[in-house]
Write an enzyme that holds these catalytic residues in place. Structure first.
Site, PDB file in Angstrom:
ATOM      1  N   ASP A  59       0.847  -1.200   0.000  1.00 40.66           N
ATOM      2  CA  ASP A  59       0.000   0.000   0.000  1.00 40.66           C
ATOM      3  C   ASP A  59       0.886   1.256   0.000  1.00 40.66           C
ATOM      4  O   ASP A  59       0.387   2.373  -0.132  1.00 40.66           O
ATOM      5  CB  ASP A  59      -0.986  -0.002   1.175  1.00 40.66           C
ATOM      6  CG  ASP A  59      -0.308  -0.097   2.526  1.00 40.66           C
ATOM      7  OD1 ASP A  59       0.926  -0.308   2.578  1.00 40.66           O
ATOM      8  OD2 ASP A  59      -1.018   0.037   3.542  1.00 40.66           O
ATOM      9  N   SER A  60       2.204   1.052   0.090  1.00 45.10           N
ATOM     10  CA  SER A  60       3.143   2.164  -0.119  1.00 45.10           C
ATOM     11  C   SER A  60       2.984   2.724  -1.534  1.00 45.10           C
ATOM     12  O   SER A  60       3.489   3.812  -1.830  1.00 45.10           O
ATOM     13  CB  SER A  60       4.585   1.718   0.120  1.00 45.10           C
ATOM     14  OG  SER A  60       4.872   0.524  -0.573  1.00 45.10           O
TER      15      SER A  60
ATOM     16  N   ASP B  83      -1.035  -5.935  -0.197  1.00 50.70           N
ATOM     17  CA  ASP B  83      -1.496  -5.323   1.054  1.00 50.70           C
ATOM     18  C   ASP B  83      -2.996  -5.057   1.050  1.00 50.70           C
ATOM     19  O   ASP B  83      -3.528  -4.492   0.080  1.00 50.70           O
ATOM     20  CB  ASP B  83      -0.818  -3.946   1.220  1.00 50.70           C
ATOM     21  CG  ASP B  83       0.367  -3.994   2.160  1.00 50.70           C
ATOM     22  OD1 ASP B  83       0.370  -4.834   3.066  1.00 50.70           O
ATOM     23  OD2 ASP B  83       1.285  -3.176   1.962  1.00 50.70           O
TER      24      ASP B  83
ATOM     25  N   LYS C  29      -1.491  -9.315   2.688  1.00 49.99           N
ATOM     26  CA  LYS C  29      -0.796  -8.889   3.915  1.00 49.99           C
ATOM     27  C   LYS C  29      -1.711  -7.945   4.682  1.00 49.99           C
ATOM     28  O   LYS C  29      -2.328  -7.050   4.075  1.00 49.99           O
ATOM     29  CB  LYS C  29       0.537  -8.202   3.584  1.00 49.99           C
ATOM     30  CG  LYS C  29       1.240  -7.676   4.845  1.00 49.99           C
ATOM     31  CD  LYS C  29       2.715  -7.385   4.621  1.00 49.99           C
ATOM     32  CE  LYS C  29       3.017  -6.062   3.964  1.00 49.99           C
ATOM     33  NZ  LYS C  29       2.535  -4.864   4.691  1.00 49.99           N
TER      34      LYS C  29
ATOM     35  N   GLU D  90      -1.959  -5.568   8.320  1.00 56.38           N
ATOM     36  CA  GLU D  90      -1.217  -4.993   9.448  1.00 56.38           C
ATOM     37  C   GLU D  90      -1.928  -5.280  10.773  1.00 56.38           C
ATOM     38  O   GLU D  90      -3.153  -5.203  10.846  1.00 56.38           O
ATOM     39  CB  GLU D  90      -1.079  -3.477   9.269  1.00 56.38           C
ATOM     40  CG  GLU D  90      -0.164  -3.101   8.130  1.00 56.38           C
ATOM     41  CD  GLU D  90       0.071  -1.596   8.024  1.00 56.38           C
ATOM     42  OE1 GLU D  90      -0.311  -0.828   8.927  1.00 56.38           O
ATOM     43  OE2 GLU D  90       0.644  -1.192   6.995  1.00 56.38           O
TER      44      GLU D  90
ATOM     45  N   GLU E 276       8.622  -4.528  10.928  1.00 54.60           N
ATOM     46  CA  GLU E 276       9.111  -3.239  10.421  1.00 54.60           C
ATOM     47  C   GLU E 276       9.588  -2.349  11.564  1.00 54.60           C
ATOM     48  O   GLU E 276       8.868  -2.158  12.556  1.00 54.60           O
ATOM     49  CB  GLU E 276       7.979  -2.534   9.632  1.00 54.60           C
ATOM     50  CG  GLU E 276       8.409  -1.182   9.061  1.00 54.60           C
ATOM     51  CD  GLU E 276       7.480  -0.612   8.009  1.00 54.60           C
ATOM     52  OE1 GLU E 276       6.530  -1.302   7.590  1.00 54.60           O
ATOM     53  OE2 GLU E 276       7.726   0.545   7.605  1.00 54.60           O
TER      54      GLU E 276
HETATM   55  O1  KIV Z   1       3.586  -1.208   1.722  1.00 51.18           O
HETATM   56  C1  KIV Z   1       4.762  -1.533   1.885  1.00 51.18           C
HETATM   57  O2  KIV Z   1       5.661  -1.148   1.116  1.00 51.18           O
HETATM   58  C2  KIV Z   1       5.099  -2.401   3.005  1.00 51.18           C
HETATM   59  C3  KIV Z   1       6.545  -2.725   3.221  1.00 51.18           C
HETATM   60  C4  KIV Z   1       7.220  -1.571   3.820  1.00 51.18           C
HETATM   61  C5  KIV Z   1       6.713  -3.942   4.034  1.00 51.18           C
HETATM   62  O3  KIV Z   1       4.249  -2.807   3.723  1.00 51.18           O
END
Ligand code: KIV
Length: 262
Positions: free
Chosen positions: A43-44, A82, A111, A113, A180
């Site tokens: 989600d980055s 994510d 993924k 959180e 992280e």
């Molecule tokens: O969204 C992302 O890039 C992440 C990584 C930093 C693990 O969750």
């Protein structure tokens, strides 16, 4: 690497796991030709590709758009994606629908959180045949609650909580967990106590593997220089130079030349 079984076997064989983020087709095509084990459509993307200040602006539709593009270039390499901000807090039905769309778009796993009250949703997804990777320590979707991108688990009480959350995720059936921005000795302890792989980012070298944001390791994020990133290319300057060279050539009547003309 094509499956979560291979992913987990790597820890059993003491073989470090490598992951990078990826958001688009052409990067995925390059990654496909490397030895990198797996890819995260993180989600980055909201920050790196869309210029938002945090990952809070990632949406399901935005993630699907990136998952589909990455899948085309990545072929059968393992693709994890994510869940965006709050998607898993909107109820089991909604989470199942999101995971359904993700997997139909090419993701092999999702993924999510956090732990605690998120565990029920994680279990529901795993019971439905959707592999889930956990994410603990600095969880960027909670940036407002955490008060900034600060190393987590420095106090022993916080470290104990991260460790117990990691054990809870493993018991729930997560196939791996991202750690992280936590101290290296805490990441080591968690990695030793879990059977599932740990993937570190800013968590030292004792995890089962490492992940970096692709644009960070390629040096494309000029003003982002955290301690835990190693830049393997000065991508920003190299691309800037190439663009300036093109500009210069056109303005000097050097491009195109006869060879490049019909
Ligand atoms: O969204 C992302 O890039 C992440 C990584 C930093 C693990 O969750």
């Amino acid at each position: 690497m094509k499956s979560i079984n291979e992913f987990q076997n790597k820890k059993k064989n003491n073989d470090p796991i490598t992951m990078v983020t990826c958001y688009d087709y052409w990067s995925a095509k390059i990654i496909y030709e490397t030895e990198i084990d797996a890819v995260l459509v993180g989600d980055s993307a909201a920050m790196v590709m869309h210029g938002f200040e945090s990952t809070i602006n990632a949406e399901v539709e935005m993630m699907l758009y990136h998952i589909k593009a990455v899948k085309k270039g990545l072929e059968d390499k393992l693709l994890i994606a994510d869940f965006p901000f709050l998607a898993h807090r909107k109820g089991k039905r909604f989470s199942i629908e999101v995971a359904d769309k993700y997997l139909k778009s090419g993701a092999n796993a999702v993924k999510i959180e956090g732990a605690g009250s998120t565990i029920d949703i994680i279990k529901e997804l795993i019971d439905s045949g959707i592999p889930v990777m956990g994410h603990l320590g600095l969880t960027p979707q909670s940036i407002n609650a955490l008060g900034g991108y600060i190393v987590q688990g420095k106090k022993s009480v916080d470290a104990a909580k991260i460790l117990s959350d990691a054990l809870e995720l493993e018991t729930a059936g997560c196939f791996a967990v991202v750690l992280e921005l936590i101290p290296a000795d805490l990441a080591k302890k968690i990695t030793e106590q879990l059977k599932i792989p740990t993937i570190g980012i800013g968590a030292g070298r004792f995890t089962s593997g490492q992940i970096l944001v692709l644009h960070d390791l390629l040096g494309l994020t000029k003003d982002f220089n955290p301690k835990f990133v190693r830049k393997y290319l000065n991508g920003f300057e190299l691309i800037k130079q190439a663009l300036n060279n093109f500009n210069q050539d056109v303005k000097s009547n050097l491009f195109p030349d006869d060879e490049e003309s019909f």
